[in-house]
Enzyme design. Structure first.
Site, PDB file in Angstrom:
ATOM      1  N   HIS A 117      76.546 115.217 -32.577  1.00 15.18           N
ATOM      2  CA  HIS A 117      77.038 116.427 -33.247  1.00 15.18           C
ATOM      3  C   HIS A 117      77.184 117.490 -32.154  1.00 15.18           C
ATOM      4  CE1 HIS A 117      76.701 120.091 -35.715  1.00 15.18           C
ATOM      5  NE2 HIS A 117      77.051 119.351 -36.745  1.00 15.18           N
ATOM      6  N   ASP A 194      67.751 114.353 -31.800  1.00 19.82           N
ATOM      7  CA  ASP A 194      68.367 115.081 -32.904  1.00 19.82           C
ATOM      8  C   ASP A 194      68.134 114.260 -34.178  1.00 19.82           C
ATOM      9  OD1 ASP A 194      69.947 116.195 -34.821  1.00 19.82           O
ATOM     10  OD2 ASP A 194      71.794 116.204 -33.640  1.00 19.82           O
TER      11      ASP A 194
HETATM   12  N1  7TS Z   1      72.813 117.272 -35.731  1.00 23.33           N
HETATM   13  C1  7TS Z   1      73.371 116.416 -36.598  1.00 23.33           C
HETATM   14  C2  7TS Z   1      73.281 114.948 -36.345  1.00 23.33           C
HETATM   15  C3  7TS Z   1      73.998 116.912 -37.740  1.00 23.33           C
HETATM   16  O1  7TS Z   1      74.546 116.054 -38.601  1.00 23.33           O
HETATM   17  C4  7TS Z   1      74.054 118.308 -37.957  1.00 23.33           C
HETATM   18  C5  7TS Z   1      74.780 118.884 -39.137  1.00 23.33           C
HETATM   19  C6  7TS Z   1      73.427 119.142 -37.036  1.00 23.33           C
HETATM   20  C7  7TS Z   1      72.830 118.594 -35.932  1.00 23.33           C
HETATM   21  C8  7TS Z   1      73.380 120.617 -37.225  1.00 23.33           C
HETATM   22  O2  7TS Z   1      72.623 120.939 -38.341  1.00 23.33           O
HETATM   23  P1  7TS Z   1      72.619 122.419 -38.942  1.00 23.33           P
HETATM   24  O3  7TS Z   1      71.731 122.337 -40.108  1.00 23.33           O
HETATM   25  O4  7TS Z   1      72.108 123.303 -37.869  1.00 23.33           O
HETATM   26  O5  7TS Z   1      74.038 122.715 -39.307  1.00 23.33           O
HETATM   27  N2  7TS Z   1      75.800 118.062 -39.645  1.00 23.33           N
HETATM   28  C9  7TS Z   1      76.703 118.385 -40.561  1.00 23.33           C
HETATM   29  C10 7TS Z   1      77.618 117.452 -41.055  1.00 23.33           C
HETATM   30  O6  7TS Z   1      77.667 116.277 -40.694  1.00 23.33           O
HETATM   31  N3  7TS Z   1      78.401 118.046 -41.972  1.00 23.33           N
HETATM   32  O7  7TS Z   1      78.020 119.323 -42.085  1.00 23.33           O
HETATM   33  C11 7TS Z   1      76.975 119.558 -41.207  1.00 23.33           C
END
Ligand code: 7TS
Length: 401
Positions: A117, A194
């Site tokens: 991500h 992560d």
């Molecule tokens: N790492 C991974 C693997 C993720 O899927 C996400 C968010 C994040 C980090 C970041 O998380 P946040 O809570 O700080 O936004 N992924 C997604 C997704 O797949 N669709 O919307 C958000």
């Protein structure tokens, strides 16, 4: 085997009986117990923590800190190793900004992957640019997986840090992270995991994994938005500098010098996310009461069923047919995922289309955009068949042009 008895815990599902919510990877729905707990804090406390010299604030502080202990137990950590953040992105950035900017030097190598991500890739690209270090990528297998063998092929004497996802948010594959961590630690390399897509779905034991850092968000695991966690080994947190300064994290402040509280407090500046933390503690208890093993088994069943059924449809490409979790990535050949998504929406099927904040994965797949269905324990086989029907309707509709 179905966990459909838990659907009644979710007000959204009670309110919208025909909803097929297949976007948990973006954010999970929230159960009543979590909503009530957040509500309870606002109704009965509403005050600040750590600073009020009165009973109400002491009690709120107790709730807030005991949530930290619950969250620590959830991943078998110590409460002193749990840093509250505003989400996985903030946690991953904190590791890079604090540990990375301090301990990565010119010529060092950081290993990551194309499955990341953006929140687990961009912070390290930034560190590498500033510190004149190099980012290297684990070569993915043809189907897009990270393997131990491929990981070893990019490991060198210059490797200082490894930043990898535990579960890919687009492909749903599980990284063999425990084996990778073992190899890294034999060489003194730090590993930041992560776990945004892992913590909600599978049992994590940070002591057994032996990871150095592990990041996740509350909102993807039945908790409130705006709260996340950075787990860090205490010995590492202790030697990392804070990156934000101000209220609550200071120890002594003089005109020309300052000292900070111990970790985790030194990383939590200002009035914290009190209701969020309390709500996340409740979410951890809720998930534990269902059982993470049962949750992963059911999601894996639904993911496999969806991948199999979608693969049978002429004109559909499933990018991760061998997936072992509840994430399925696919496209209708020749139809833009956003166009198809409008048909899914008409059929009350909520899924995500786009690059999922993981453009390197989309590029790896040679696509500009993919469609993703992601399942959680509250999903049923009916949800899978509703998705399959909606995909067939989209093919019929767009086939007219
Ligand atoms: N790492 C991974 C693997 C993720 O899927 C996400 C968010 C994040 C980090 C970041 O998380 P946040 O809570 O700080 O936004 N992924 C997604 C997704 O797949 N669709 O919307 C958000």
């Amino acid at each position: 085997m179905s966990l459909s008895e838990y659907r009644k815990d979710f007000p959204v599902l009670n309110e919208q009986k025909d909803l097929h919510y297949l976007d948990t990877a973006a954010s999970s729905l929230k159960p009543k117990c979590v909503i009530d707990k957040v509500d309870y804090y606002y109704n009965h406390y509403g005050c600040n923590v750590h600073r009020g010299v009165y009973g109400l604030s002491y009690e709120a502080t107790d709730m807030y800190e005991s949530a930290r202990e619950t969250i620590a137990r959830f991943i078998n950590a110590d409460a002193s190793e749990i840093v509250y953040t505003r989400g996985a992105s903030a946690s991953l950035n904190l590791v890079a900004q604090s540990y990375g900017m301090t301990f990565i030097n010119e010529g060092d190598e950081i290993i990551t992957s194309e499955l990341e991500h953006h929140s687990n890739f961009m912070p390290w690209l930034n560190v590498a640019n500033v510190k004149k270090a190099t980012v290297k990528f684990v070569p993915l297998t043809k189907e897009g997986r990270i393997t131990v063998e491929n990981f070893k092929s990019v490991l060198t004497d210059k490797t200082k840090l490894v930043a990898l996802t535990y579960v890919s948010n687009v492909m749903g594959y599980i990284t063999p992270i425990k084996e990778i961590i073992k190899i890294c630690h034999e060489r003194g390399i730090i590993v930041s995991v992560d776990a945004a897509q892992a913590a909600p779905h599978m049992k994590i034991d940070v002591k057994e994994l032996d990871c150095d850092f592990l990041s996740f968000s509350g909102h993807k695991m039945c908790g409130p938005t705006g709260i996340g966690v950075l787990y860090g080994k205490k010995s590492l947190l202790d030697k990392m500098p804070p990156v934000e300064f101000g209220g609550d994290m200071a120890d002594t402040v003089l005109k020309d010098s300052m000292t900070f509280k111990e970790a985790p407090m030194k990383f939590e500046t200002g009035t914290p996310i009190i209701a969020g933390a309390i709500g996340l503690g409740e979410a951890c208890k809720y998930l534990d009461s269902i059982g993470l093993d049962k949750i992963s088994a059911w999601e894996s069943h639904l993911g496999h069923l969806a991948a199999t059924e979608l693969s049978k449809i002429n004109g559909v490409t499933v990018y991760n047919p061998s997936v072992e979790t509840g994430v399925v990535a696919f496209n209708i050949d020749g139809v833009h995922p956003h166009d198809a998504a409008s048909i899914y929406d008409e059929n009350h099927v909520c899924i995500r289309a786009g690059h999922h904040c993981a453009q390197l994965v989309t590029r790896f797949l040679n696509q500009i955009s993919t469609t993703r269905a992601s399942f959680y324990f509250y999903n049923t086989e009916e949800d899978v068949y509703a998705l399959v029907d909606a995909v067939k309707k989209a093919i019929d509709f767009f086939g007219q042009f």
